[in-house]
Write a protein that holds these residues in place. Structure first.
Motif, PDB file in Angstrom:
ATOM      1  N   ALA A   1       2.655  33.013  -4.954  1.00 57.08           N
ATOM      2  CA  ALA A   1       2.614  32.015  -6.029  1.00 57.08           C
ATOM      3  C   ALA A   1       1.211  31.999  -6.617  1.00 57.08           C
ATOM      4  O   ALA A   1       0.228  31.866  -5.887  1.00 57.08           O
ATOM      5  N   GLN A   2       1.133  32.131  -7.940  1.00 55.46           N
ATOM      6  CA  GLN A   2      -0.155  32.197  -8.628  1.00 55.46           C
ATOM      7  C   GLN A   2      -0.151  31.242  -9.808  1.00 55.46           C
ATOM      8  O   GLN A   2       0.865  31.089 -10.499  1.00 55.46           O
ATOM      9  N   TRP A   3      -1.295  30.619 -10.053  1.00 59.47           N
ATOM     10  CA  TRP A   3      -1.393  29.720 -11.197  1.00 59.47           C
ATOM     11  C   TRP A   3      -1.253  30.511 -12.488  1.00 59.47           C
ATOM     12  O   TRP A   3      -1.933  31.519 -12.693  1.00 59.47           O
ATOM     13  N   ALA A   4      -0.378  30.044 -13.359  1.00 62.22           N
ATOM     14  CA  ALA A   4      -0.200  30.655 -14.674  1.00 62.22           C
ATOM     15  C   ALA A   4      -0.565  29.689 -15.787  1.00 62.22           C
ATOM     16  O   ALA A   4      -1.055  30.101 -16.838  1.00 62.22           O
ATOM     17  N   VAL A   5      -0.320  28.395 -15.550  1.00 61.56           N
ATOM     18  CA  VAL A   5      -0.621  27.367 -16.550  1.00 61.56           C
ATOM     19  C   VAL A   5      -1.401  26.250 -15.874  1.00 61.56           C
ATOM     20  O   VAL A   5      -0.979  25.722 -14.841  1.00 61.56           O
ATOM     21  N   LEU A   6      -2.546  25.906 -16.437  1.00 63.45           N
ATOM     22  CA  LEU A   6      -3.329  24.759 -15.994  1.00 63.45           C
ATOM     23  C   LEU A   6      -3.731  23.955 -17.226  1.00 63.45           C
ATOM     24  O   LEU A   6      -4.131  24.539 -18.246  1.00 63.45           O
ATOM     25  N   ASP A   7      -3.618  22.648 -17.127  1.00 64.28           N
ATOM     26  CA  ASP A   7      -3.980  21.763 -18.241  1.00 64.28           C
ATOM     27  C   ASP A   7      -3.254  22.180 -19.520  1.00 64.28           C
ATOM     28  O   ASP A   7      -3.828  22.208 -20.597  1.00 64.28           O
ATOM     29  N   ARG A   8      -1.974  22.541 -19.360  1.00 67.56           N
ATOM     30  CA  ARG A   8      -1.098  22.958 -20.467  1.00 67.56           C
ATOM     31  C   ARG A   8      -1.652  24.152 -21.246  1.00 67.56           C
ATOM     32  O   ARG A   8      -1.442  24.280 -22.457  1.00 67.56           O
ATOM     33  N   THR A   9      -2.367  25.026 -20.550  1.00 62.75           N
ATOM     34  CA  THR A   9      -2.914  26.231 -21.171  1.00 62.75           C
ATOM     35  C   THR A   9      -2.607  27.429 -20.285  1.00 62.75           C
ATOM     36  O   THR A   9      -2.822  27.377 -19.067  1.00 62.75           O
ATOM     37  N   ILE A  10      -2.097  28.503 -20.874  1.00 66.54           N
ATOM     38  CA  ILE A  10      -1.835  29.722 -20.109  1.00 66.54           C
ATOM     39  C   ILE A  10      -3.170  30.361 -19.735  1.00 66.54           C
ATOM     40  O   ILE A  10      -4.042  30.562 -20.587  1.00 66.54           O
ATOM     41  N   LEU A  11      -3.353  30.671 -18.464  1.00 69.82           N
ATOM     42  CA  LEU A  11      -4.606  31.249 -17.991  1.00 69.82           C
ATOM     43  C   LEU A  11      -4.750  32.694 -18.464  1.00 69.82           C
ATOM     44  O   LEU A  11      -3.756  33.428 -18.564  1.00 69.82           O
ATOM     45  N   PRO A  12      -5.972  33.143 -18.729  1.00 75.23           N
ATOM     46  CA  PRO A  12      -6.178  34.522 -19.199  1.00 75.23           C
ATOM     47  C   PRO A  12      -5.621  35.565 -18.235  1.00 75.23           C
ATOM     48  O   PRO A  12      -5.086  36.592 -18.661  1.00 75.23           O
TER      49      PRO A  12
END
Length: 473
Positions: free
Chosen positions: A416-427
């Motif tokens: 499991a990896q973060w893809a969206v934080l603070d409603r923003t897709i991570l680079p």
């Protein structure tokens, strides 16, 4: 959902939409019960879980298999039916399932009521932990709440003040910005960004303005202390000006506080910080003197003419650098208290002992490091499709080409990896593509309680394989 009887049990529907996370606060019992193993669900997502009026019965809908992207809930589909489940006596499994509907249209929002269900009760066995220790205000942090205008211990604490407090009833919190998130100890993890406090600022400032002193308490753990690392830890900001600023510069901790029209008063603790070593701090203004207590002891003081907070009527309490993306320091914060008085030295010492003593109970968990490549990926969701969620993880499958640490025997792993934080897709989410080579550190997902309730998107079907969590992103 709260149990329909008086057993004080509650559940939270997990982010993957596959399990119920149960909790019994009065005994500190927690457990996970799977609900997507019903015949006909086949391990896919479910939704709309609801407790009936009978403590051993619940209902839900599923399976959710249609739709584009990672959020199948929006897809619905003709296969979505209503299911009735009967819990085991300890609520740790579902003993039997009944498919209630069977038609060619989706069925949503079920509710089940059983005759005489309101008379049902549940009597879970008590955990065998011996006689419970008597808990008083003197044995839990903070030792006094009399002067508090803000408190945030961690994300599982109550973090609230009662009606009789200086600011009236207040439910307090922190809002993560940019890459900031929480860690497995439920603390704020700055991650080069920061958090904004949610609190009744005007009421707090009014309370502080009536007093001759104030105090700010927190536990800070830096991730690194190299000379080029610099950034704020905790700030009180008004009209683009920091009136109170505790910041890290290398292994030094620096306090700057506005003093009227004069240059800010500055106190520095040289060579104070060490990587991964928690430090308890209490900073006080008392009798025209600034004081810094570290781990319960007065370490530094300086004369100070007036309380800079007394005239504030607007502003923010900030942790780290929430204004800009990836521009702050890496470290963690917890046990934050803002007081309208300086506490006594005995109270400061007691608070420090309670906070630092609890750190000894923290356990280590195994971290696995591997090299590999993506062989199956989940679709990164559009933030607008997440509804009320502001963050989302996606599960990707990796083939391990070189395992750098022991502890995992298989050649494939789900991460499991973060893809969206603070409603923003991570680079980095653009790299979740088949064939992409990686090197990463992972830990078992279930050992990270901060992830409970986060949206977890998993497009592959592999219900028997354990999920891991990337911890170096």
């Amino acid at each position: 959902a709260l149990s329909p009887d008086n057993s004080s049990i509650l559940w939270v529907f997990d982010g993957p939409h596959r399990n119920l996370k149960f909790s019994k606060p009065d005994t500190n019992q927690v457990w996970t019960t799977n609900i997507n193993n019903a015949p006909g669900i086949n391990g896919y997502e479910v939704y709309h879980p609801r407790w009936s009026n009978h403590v051993r019965f619940m209902t839900m809908t599923g399976p959710y298999v249609e739709g584009e992207g990672g959020n199948k809930i929006r897809g619905g589909g003709k296969k979505v039916e209503i299911y009735l489940g009967k819990f085991s006596v300890d609520l740790k499994s579902v003993d039997s399932w009944l498919q209630v509907t069977d038609n060619d249209r989706a069925d949503f929002f079920p509710d089940v009521w059983l005759a005489n269900g309101n008379k049902s009760t549940l009597d879970l066995p008590q955990p065998n932990t011996g006689a419970p220790a008597k808990t008083t205000q003197a044995t839990k942090w903070p030792v006094t709440r009399d002067h508090l205008v803000y408190i945030w211990q961690n994300i599982s604490a109550e973090n609230k003040l009662p009606e009789e407090s200086l600011v009236g009833f207040a439910q307090l919190g922190v809002n993560p910005k940019h890459r900031a998130r929480f860690n497995r100890f439920l603390e704020m993890d700055l991650h080069g960004s920061g958090f904004i406090a949610s609190w009744p600022f005007k009421k707090a400032m009014a309370a502080l303005g009536k007093k001759d002193g104030f105090g700010i308490e927190f536990l800070y753990t830096p991730e690194a202390t190299a000379a080029d690392i610099a950034g704020p830890v905790i700030r009180l900001k008004s009209r683009n000006r920091d009136l109170f600023n505790v910041r890290q510069k290398g292994n030094n901790l620096i306090l700057e506080i506005a003093d009227g029209k004069m240059p800010p008063t500055r106190l520095e603790l040289p060579n104070f910080l060490h990587p991964h070593r928690p430090e308890h701090l209490f900073i006080a203004f008392h009798k025209k003197q600034l004081q810094i207590y570290t781990n319960g002891r007065l370490l530094k003081k300086a004369p100070f003419t007036s309380n800079p907070i007394s005239s504030l009527n607007d502003g923010q309490l900030l942790f780290g650098q929430p204004e800009m993306f990836n521009s702050g320091i890496n470290g963690t914060l917890s046990h934050v208290g803002v007081y309208a008085e300086r506490l006594s030295e005995q109270e400061i010492m007691k608070n420090a002992h309670l906070v630092t003593g609890a750190l000894e109970e923290r356990s280590l968990i195994d971290t696995i490091r591997f090299k590999g490549k993506v062989i199956e990926s989940s679709i990164v969701p559009d933030p607008e499709s997440l509804g009320a969620y502001r963050r989302a993880l996606v599960v990707n499958r990796y083939q391990i080409t070189d395992q750098l640490t022991e502890g995992y025997a298989d050649k494939e792993i789900l991460v499991a990896q973060w893809a969206v934080l603070d409603r923003t897709i991570l680079p980095e989410a653009k790299d979740f593509t088949n064939g992409k080579l990686v090197e990463m550190n992972v830990e078992k997902f279930d050992l990270h309680p901060e992830l409970e309730g986060e949206r977890l998107i998993m497009d592959m079907f592999d219900p028997d394989r354990e999920i891991y969590y990337q911890v170096d992103s």
